[in-house]
Write a protein that holds these residues in place. Structure first.
Motif, PDB file in Angstrom:
ATOM      1  N   SER A 144       0.833  -1.206   0.000  1.00 34.46           N
ATOM      2  CA  SER A 144       0.000   0.000   0.000  1.00 34.46           C
ATOM      3  C   SER A 144       0.864   1.252   0.000  1.00 34.46           C
ATOM      4  N   LEU A 145       2.052   1.179   0.609  1.00 28.48           N
ATOM      5  CA  LEU A 145       2.982   2.299   0.605  1.00 28.48           C
ATOM      6  C   LEU A 145       4.390   1.754   0.711  1.00 28.48           C
ATOM      7  N   GLY A 146       5.254   2.186  -0.192  1.00 30.41           N
ATOM      8  CA  GLY A 146       6.644   1.794  -0.153  1.00 30.41           C
ATOM      9  C   GLY A 146       7.526   3.009  -0.363  1.00 30.41           C
ATOM     10  N   HIS A 147       8.376   3.312   0.592  1.00 32.53           N
ATOM     11  CA  HIS A 147       9.241   4.476   0.417  1.00 32.53           C
ATOM     12  C   HIS A 147      10.584   4.238   1.099  1.00 32.53           C
ATOM     13  N   ALA A 148      11.551   5.057   0.716  1.00 28.87           N
ATOM     14  CA  ALA A 148      12.907   4.975   1.256  1.00 28.87           C
ATOM     15  C   ALA A 148      13.427   6.385   1.448  1.00 28.87           C
ATOM     16  N   SER A 149      14.414   6.526   2.325  1.00 24.81           N
ATOM     17  CA  SER A 149      15.065   7.816   2.522  1.00 24.81           C
ATOM     18  C   SER A 149      16.557   7.577   2.663  1.00 24.81           C
ATOM     19  N   ALA A 150      17.333   8.546   2.218  1.00 24.80           N
ATOM     20  CA  ALA A 150      18.794   8.462   2.297  1.00 24.80           C
ATOM     21  C   ALA A 150      19.334   9.817   2.704  1.00 24.80           C
ATOM     22  N   SER A 161      17.141   4.179   4.812  1.00 28.26           N
ATOM     23  CA  SER A 161      15.989   3.540   5.437  1.00 28.26           C
ATOM     24  C   SER A 161      14.982   3.162   4.360  1.00 28.26           C
ATOM     25  N   MET A 162      14.307   2.030   4.578  1.00 28.20           N
ATOM     26  CA  MET A 162      13.247   1.591   3.671  1.00 28.20           C
ATOM     27  C   MET A 162      12.074   1.112   4.511  1.00 28.20           C
ATOM     28  N   GLU A 163      10.871   1.357   4.023  1.00 29.23           N
ATOM     29  CA  GLU A 163       9.671   0.948   4.750  1.00 29.23           C
ATOM     30  C   GLU A 163       8.589   0.567   3.753  1.00 29.23           C
ATOM     31  N   PHE A 164       7.937  -0.555   4.027  1.00 28.73           N
ATOM     32  CA  PHE A 164       6.823  -1.013   3.212  1.00 28.73           C
ATOM     33  C   PHE A 164       5.651  -1.322   4.130  1.00 28.73           C
ATOM     34  N   LYS A 165       4.503  -0.763   3.800  1.00 23.11           N
ATOM     35  CA  LYS A 165       3.278  -1.040   4.541  1.00 23.11           C
ATOM     36  C   LYS A 165       2.423  -2.034   3.758  1.00 23.11           C
ATOM     37  N   ARG A 191      23.082   2.324   8.838  1.00 22.69           N
ATOM     38  CA  ARG A 191      23.844   3.554   8.958  1.00 22.69           C
ATOM     39  C   ARG A 191      25.272   3.214   9.396  1.00 22.69           C
ATOM     40  N   MET A 192      26.171   4.162   9.207  1.00 23.80           N
ATOM     41  CA  MET A 192      27.551   4.006   9.636  1.00 23.80           C
ATOM     42  C   MET A 192      27.675   4.580  11.044  1.00 23.80           C
ATOM     43  N   VAL A 193      28.189   3.760  11.994  1.00 23.24           N
ATOM     44  CA  VAL A 193      28.250   4.179  13.387  1.00 23.24           C
ATOM     45  C   VAL A 193      29.684   4.366  13.880  1.00 23.24           C
ATOM     46  N   GLU A 194      30.666   3.793  13.175  1.00 20.80           N
ATOM     47  CA  GLU A 194      32.061   3.949  13.556  1.00 20.80           C
ATOM     48  C   GLU A 194      32.915   4.030  12.301  1.00 20.80           C
ATOM     49  N   GLY A 195      34.149   4.549  12.467  1.00 19.68           N
ATOM     50  CA  GLY A 195      35.063   4.634  11.347  1.00 19.68           C
ATOM     51  C   GLY A 195      34.666   5.702  10.347  1.00 19.68           C
ATOM     52  N   PRO A 201      34.786   1.248   8.068  1.00 20.04           N
ATOM     53  CA  PRO A 201      33.474   1.621   8.607  1.00 20.04           C
ATOM     54  C   PRO A 201      32.816   0.447   9.328  1.00 20.04           C
ATOM     55  N   VAL A 202      32.057   0.759  10.361  1.00 20.81           N
ATOM     56  CA  VAL A 202      31.231  -0.227  11.057  1.00 20.81           C
ATOM     57  C   VAL A 202      29.778   0.131  10.780  1.00 20.81           C
ATOM     58  N   LEU A 203      29.036  -0.819  10.238  1.00 17.52           N
ATOM     59  CA  LEU A 203      27.655  -0.571   9.842  1.00 17.52           C
ATOM     60  C   LEU A 203      26.698  -1.156  10.867  1.00 17.52           C
ATOM     61  N   GLU A 204      25.654  -0.422  11.136  1.00 18.29           N
ATOM     62  CA  GLU A 204      24.588  -0.874  12.026  1.00 18.29           C
ATOM     63  C   GLU A 204      23.325  -1.065  11.201  1.00 18.29           C
ATOM     64  N   SER A 205      22.673  -2.207  11.347  1.00 21.80           N
ATOM     65  CA  SER A 205      21.478  -2.519  10.567  1.00 21.80           C
ATOM     66  C   SER A 205      20.366  -2.969  11.502  1.00 21.80           C
ATOM     67  N   VAL A 206      19.153  -2.464  11.270  1.00 23.13           N
ATOM     68  CA  VAL A 206      17.981  -2.845  12.056  1.00 23.13           C
ATOM     69  C   VAL A 206      16.870  -3.260  11.090  1.00 23.13           C
ATOM     70  N   LEU A 207      16.337  -4.459  11.309  1.00 23.72           N
ATOM     71  CA  LEU A 207      15.230  -4.975  10.503  1.00 23.72           C
ATOM     72  C   LEU A 207      14.060  -5.245  11.430  1.00 23.72           C
ATOM     73  N   ARG A 208      12.898  -4.702  11.099  1.00 22.78           N
ATOM     74  CA  ARG A 208      11.696  -4.920  11.903  1.00 22.78           C
ATOM     75  C   ARG A 208      10.543  -5.354  11.000  1.00 22.78           C
ATOM     76  N   SER A 209       9.727  -6.226  11.514  1.00 22.20           N
ATOM     77  CA  SER A 209       8.512  -6.623  10.801  1.00 22.20           C
ATOM     78  C   SER A 209       7.389  -6.788  11.808  1.00 22.20           C
ATOM     79  N   GLU A 210       6.187  -6.485  11.373  1.00 17.57           N
ATOM     80  CA  GLU A 210       5.007  -6.554  12.235  1.00 17.57           C
ATOM     81  C   GLU A 210       3.952  -7.424  11.577  1.00 17.57           C
ATOM     82  N   ASP A 211       3.449  -8.388  12.343  1.00 18.31           N
ATOM     83  CA  ASP A 211       2.436  -9.330  11.853  1.00 18.31           C
ATOM     84  C   ASP A 211       2.891  -9.990  10.560  1.00 18.31           C
TER      85      ASP A 211
END
Length: 398
Positions: A144-150, A161-165, A191-195, A201-211
């Protein structure tokens, strides 16, 4: 007596320049702003092409049947009609097969405000189909909605970031669509959190899903679940354009790893959390261990089908590498040394036997004010081991 007639005064001409000057200045400003906007759109187009070239070097080729630039006067818009995304060598299997995947969408619209051109927001319009290049599609996705930001320049992104509803993914089986994945929402952040960008560079990644729900893979994944996975990637030399298998090989060569700082899955009354560090073997498999705590442990055992592993004649494929079915039977027999007759009961009720056996390995604890078991989840050459039993096999990452 004659009176002098009043003299007629010459008409006074008002000064009109105060009226025209502001209008002229406004016109000049509009012309100047228009010139700046058209110059900036040229730069935006050049940045977009540079981003395309960078992505192509990473095995991701983006193309449009038609590209338009608009948004005058206060923002920039890049509209890509009928985009195709060709993905080559993004997994170890794909790297070996040399067969790229092609995704086709309806439209991608990227927008940046003129006062902050380094922050880009993109919107994806479905449906999207996925195919092995030149073949019929094997999957279709919509949302229903798919968007990303950089944030940051396209050549040096700092955060993505990416998000899909309401995403829905279907597989084509013998020409018919079959449900594969659905969720209320899925989001991914990196995102880059170190270096520095070009210095470890040290990358940090978060993945979330609901239902979320996955069909046709394993029954335990069919019931809706909520999931959060928070990891850090250590060991990258730089963030130059590379495919992901090349990045994972670089991590292994540099002695880096994957820090799982938070992993949480909830499915009904069952909650599992885990954290730990995983390394990569020279063959690209995951190696290491995660400390897992499970509330509702008794529900996990039948859901994964692990009770079969402790039935008479358990198959070696159900146990850890190097652990035979005889070793599993010995584990049941060892229950007799704790409580005489417990092993016999375990053989009659494999589920109870497995729980009792794994309880010897784990420890009683609590999770979110509920009784739980703390168990070590081990990764050995990609095999996921729960106690002495192999519950899954992960593919190599390069």
């Amino acid at each position: 007596m004659m009176t002098d007639e009043p003299r007629s005064l010459p008409p006074r001409h008002g000064r009109l320049w105060p009226v025209f000057v502001p209008s002229a200045l406004l016109l000049l400003a509009a012309i100047g702003w228009s010139g700046f906007w058209f110059y900036a759109t040229h730069e935006v187009d050049a940045q977009f092409q540079g981003w395309q070239e960078r992505e192509a070097k990473s095995g991701r080729v983006y193309d449009c049947s038609r590209r338009e630039i608009g948004g005058f006067p206060f923002r920039f818009e890049v509209r890509c009609a009928d985009p195709t995304i060709s993905l080559a060598a993004q997994t170890a299997q794909q790297f070996a097969s040399k067969i790229p995947l092609t995704a086709k969408l309806s439209e991608i619209l990227a927008v940046a405000q003129i006062y902050d051109p380094t922050r880009v927001i993109a919107e994806f319009k479905g449906p999207a189909t996925v195919e092995e290049t030149g073949q019929a599609p094997f999957a279709r996705a919509n949302w229903s909605l798919g968007h990303a930001s950089a944030a940051g320049l396209p050549s040096v992104p700092k955060r993505i970031s990416m998000e899909f509803k309401d995403p829905v993914v279907e597989r084509f089986v013998d020409g018919a669509a079959a449900p594969f994945f659905s969720a209320k929402q899925v989001e991914w952040h990196i995102r880059m959190v170190e270096g520095e960008f070009n210095d470890h560079p040290v990358l940090e990644s978060v993945l979330r899903s609901e239902d979320a729900s996955v069909q046709g893979v394993h029954p335990v994944l069919e019931a809706p679940f909520n999931e959060t996975l928070h990891v850090k990637l250590r060991g990258l030399t730089d963030f130059a354009p590379k495919t992901w298998p090349e990045r994972f090989r670089e991590i292994q060569t540099n002695g880096g790893g994957i820090d799982v700082t938070e992993s949480r899955i909830q499915q009904g009354e069952t909650i599992a959390v885990a954290a730990g560090t995983l390394a990569l073997t020279p063959a690209g498999y995951l190696e290491g261990q995660l400390q897992m705590t499970i509330a509702g442990f008794e529900r996990i055992v039948p859901a994964l089908g692990l009770e079969k592993a402790l039935a008479e004649g358990a198959q070696p494929t159900n146990v850890a590498p190097g652990v035979s079915s005889q070793d599993v039977n010995k584990m049941i027999d060892s229950l007799d040394r704790i409580i005489p007759g417990l092993g016999r009961v375990a053989r009659k009720n494999a589920n109870a036997g497995l729980i009792a056996g794994l309880n010897l390995i784990g420890q009683q604890t609590t999770l979110e004010n509920r009784p739980a078991r703390a168990i070590t989840l081990r990764f050995v050459d990609g095999a996921i081991l729960l106690g002495p039993l192999r519950v899954a096999q992960t593919p190599p990452l390069f």
